[in-house]
Scaffold this active site. Structure first.
Site, PDB file in Angstrom:
ATOM      1  N   TRP A 179       0.794  -1.258  -0.006  1.00 35.22           N
ATOM      2  CA  TRP A 179      -0.043  -0.169   0.042  1.00 35.22           C
ATOM      3  C   TRP A 179       0.825   1.192   0.052  1.00 35.22           C
ATOM      4  CZ3 TRP A 179      -2.014   2.785   4.720  1.00 35.22           C
ATOM      5  CH2 TRP A 179      -2.843   3.788   4.464  1.00 35.22           C
ATOM      6  N   ASP A 260      -0.271  -5.487   9.496  1.00 32.55           N
ATOM      7  CA  ASP A 260      -1.304  -4.208   9.423  1.00 32.55           C
ATOM      8  C   ASP A 260      -2.431  -4.988   8.931  1.00 32.55           C
ATOM      9  OD1 ASP A 260      -3.003  -2.352   8.024  1.00 32.55           O
ATOM     10  OD2 ASP A 260      -1.619  -1.789   6.694  1.00 32.55           O
ATOM     11  N   LYS A 296     -12.793  -1.044   6.560  1.00 29.59           N
ATOM     12  CA  LYS A 296     -13.460  -2.016   5.315  1.00 29.59           C
ATOM     13  C   LYS A 296     -14.489  -2.795   6.147  1.00 29.59           C
ATOM     14  CE  LYS A 296      -9.877  -0.082   3.526  1.00 29.59           C
ATOM     15  NZ  LYS A 296      -9.355   0.070   2.102  1.00 29.59           N
TER      16      LYS A 296
HETATM   17  N1  PGU Z   1      -3.648  -0.469   5.288  1.00 28.27           N
HETATM   18  C1  PGU Z   1      -3.561  -1.049   4.334  1.00 28.27           C
HETATM   19  C2  PGU Z   1      -3.274  -2.068   3.475  1.00 28.27           C
HETATM   20  C3  PGU Z   1      -4.789  -0.634   3.363  1.00 28.27           C
HETATM   21  O1  PGU Z   1      -5.120  -1.028   2.283  1.00 28.27           O
HETATM   22  C4  PGU Z   1      -5.414   0.553   3.982  1.00 28.27           C
HETATM   23  C5  PGU Z   1      -6.333   1.382   2.982  1.00 28.27           C
HETATM   24  C6  PGU Z   1      -5.031   1.050   5.096  1.00 28.27           C
HETATM   25  C7  PGU Z   1      -4.096   0.319   5.874  1.00 28.27           C
HETATM   26  C8  PGU Z   1      -5.644   2.261   5.768  1.00 28.27           C
HETATM   27  O2  PGU Z   1      -6.940   2.421   5.824  1.00 28.27           O
HETATM   28  P1  PGU Z   1      -7.884   3.292   7.034  1.00 28.27           P
HETATM   29  O3  PGU Z   1      -8.886   3.866   6.150  1.00 28.27           O
HETATM   30  O4  PGU Z   1      -6.743   4.124   7.582  1.00 28.27           O
HETATM   31  O5  PGU Z   1      -8.166   2.506   8.059  1.00 28.27           O
HETATM   32  N2  PGU Z   1      -6.405   1.088   1.899  1.00 28.27           N
HETATM   33  C9  PGU Z   1      -7.472   1.393   0.842  1.00 28.27           C
HETATM   34  C10 PGU Z   1      -8.129   3.013   0.990  1.00 28.27           C
HETATM   35  C11 PGU Z   1      -7.554   4.098   0.265  1.00 28.27           C
HETATM   36  C12 PGU Z   1      -6.370   4.722   0.658  1.00 28.27           C
HETATM   37  O6  PGU Z   1      -5.483   4.742   0.258  1.00 28.27           O
HETATM   38  O7  PGU Z   1      -6.434   5.084   2.033  1.00 28.27           O
HETATM   39  C13 PGU Z   1      -6.858   1.674  -0.576  1.00 28.27           C
HETATM   40  O8  PGU Z   1      -7.660   1.899  -1.459  1.00 28.27           O
HETATM   41  O9  PGU Z   1      -5.744   0.923  -0.832  1.00 28.27           O
END
Ligand code: PGU
Length: 450
Positions: A179, A260, A296
């Site tokens: 990410w 994570d 999510k």
């Molecule tokens: N860790 C991972 C692996 C993630 O994919 C995401 C969110 C987070 C942490 C953080 O999520 P929080 O909303 O802070 O609980 N990834 C999504 C959402 C969009 C973003 O980039 O924040 C995504 O589309 O990759």
């Protein structure tokens, strides 16, 4: 006195300019030849003390939504951000969440006082149980400290700041790819970020050999970021046996696991199954960090509700660690918001509501799995060149398609389909209605763009 002397010195050009403008406002005509006015700024931009600030690029993930929102096409499709959509393409508020919110609103005894620095006590206790298991010996031994944080991102950030202040090793290894925000979160917290091999583009699977080699040559004590399940962006997770090998290697080298967990329940549809990797590391009695997000799995994206748990060797260490976590949090945002955590606590502590949540969560996970099948079938029926079986093999919210950035740009331009430039598709954004449109776009991209 200084002030007295200053008042006798000649006025600055700025003061003279100001006086001329004040005189003008009081009715005197402006004298264009007045040198102090000639020196006046000619545009608003020159006045700003922030004139040197350069425009930053949009975020690689959230910027996709910005571009999508600007597109007037009625056929546009946003597969960028990892956010669940219904078959109708609409955001979903879970029924059990609506119910919990109603209960909270109806309860007149509830107030809006500040939470403690570490957040809502019930929420913290229940979150630790959710991720580590109700019967976790670490929890029974009181050697876990859990603090409520601002969703997954905030939990990662607080954990990282703690490590930068109190842990002897400042290098964190993150998977390649991962990410995108991980690099920034850990870098800004003061950790040195390095990568370990994770994904093999040739097999579209795990590069397990590369992973073991990289972790095997990491310095003793280094921190290792692990996606608990549903790896983002690849959708590729180690098997239980592979996890076990990773665990043994990491423990033998005293590498510190930082999990994570942003997708608990989204990988398999089962909350316990999706926490197995973490529980494996906790069972051996060793220490680790876990960042949990309810964005999510409870659909609480904008409520920013999550938790950081630190599993320590003893209750005494855990309580000292917690006291220092408070010192990280207090100057950052003082204390976390109350509403989202109250929703989560309401659901987690009530057996019937918990079960209702599990059913709704499973339905979301199942819909994503069915989208995988539908997209795979649609590509096969179009005879799209290539092996697309990874679409059904990959796990969680995303498919890492293998499409390159030129093919992605083509799909956006010609088909108004928005996804991240690395070819990641949020399967949760698809529906039976939009699968054919996406399959047409992928087919055209693959056959027309190298
Ligand atoms: N860790 C991972 C692996 C993630 O994919 C995401 C969110 C987070 C942490 C953080 O999520 P929080 O909303 O802070 O609980 N990834 C999504 C959402 C969009 C973003 O980039 O924040 C995504 O589309 O990759």
């Amino acid at each position: 006195m200084h002030r007295g002397n200053d008042s006798h010195s000649s006025p600055s050009p700025a003061d003279r300019r100001l006086s001329a403008l004040v005189r003008h406002l009081q009715g005197s005509p402006l004298d264009a030849a007045d040198p102090c006015l000639a020196a006046a700024p000619t545009s608003a931009a020159q006045i700003s003390v922030f004139d040197h600030v350069v425009r930053a690029p949009e975020d690689p993930i959230l910027g996709v939504t910005v571009a999508y929102n600007k597109d007037p096409s009625p056929n546009k499709l946003n597969l960028g951000v990892g956010a669940y959509r219904t078959e109708e393409g609409k955001p979903l508020v879970l029924n059990v969440v609506r119910k919990a919110e109603q209960m909270l609103v109806n309860d007149r005894s509830r107030v809006k006082e500040y939470l403690p620095i570490v957040g809502l006590a019930d929420f913290n206790k229940l979150s630790a149980k959710l991720i580590l298991g109700t019967d976790s010996p670490a929890i029974q031994d009181n050697r876990v400290t859990t603090v409520q944080c601002l969703s997954g991102t905030g939990s990662l950030r607080v954990g990282a700041e703690f490590l930068a202040r109190h842990y002897h090793q400042h290098t964190i290894y993150i998977p390649q790819p991962t990410w995108g925000n991980h690099v920034k979160i850990f870098g800004l917290a003061g950790l040195a970020v390095k990568t370990y091999h994770y994904y093999d583009p040739a097999t579209r699977g795990l590069n397990f050999k590369g992973l073991l080699e990289d972790l095997g040559s990491a310095p003793s004590g280094a921190i290792v970021l692990l996606h608990a399940c549903a790896h983002n962006p690849t959708g590729v997770d180690p098997t239980a046996q592979e996890w076990e090998q990773i665990r043994k290697l990491m423990r033998s080298k005293a590498l510190l696991p930082f999990f994570d967990s942003a997708y608990q329940g989204f990988a398999s549809g089962n909350l316990d199954a999706d926490a197995q990797s973490i529980r494996m590391f906790v069972r051996d009695g060793g220490e680790c960090l876990v960042a949990q997000s309810y964005a999510k799995n409870m659909g609480l994206y904008g409520e920013r509700v999550g938790a950081l748990s630190m599993v320590c060797r003893s209750a005494d260490v855990a309580s000292r660690v917690e006291s220092q976590l408070k010192l990280v949090i207090r100057p950052m945002y003082s204390s976390p918001p109350i509403h989202g955590a109250s929703i989560v606590a309401t659901i987690l502590k009530d057996r019937a509501m918990f079960q209702e949540w599990e059913v709704e969560l499973k339905a979301m996970a199942d819909r994503i799995i069915s989208m995988r099948k539908q997209l795979f079938d649609a590509l096969r029926s179009r005879g799209t060149p290539g092996d697309w079986s990874h679409i059904i093999k990959q796990i969680g919210m995303f498919t890492f398609t293998g499409l390159n950035s030129a093919q992605v740009a083509f799909m956006t331009k010609e088909y108004h389909i928005y996804l991240t430039s690395d070819g990641r598709i949020s399967m949760a954004g698809l529906s039976s209605r939009t699968v054919p449109h996406l399959a047409d776009a992928i087919h055209a991209a693959v056959t027309k763009v190298a």
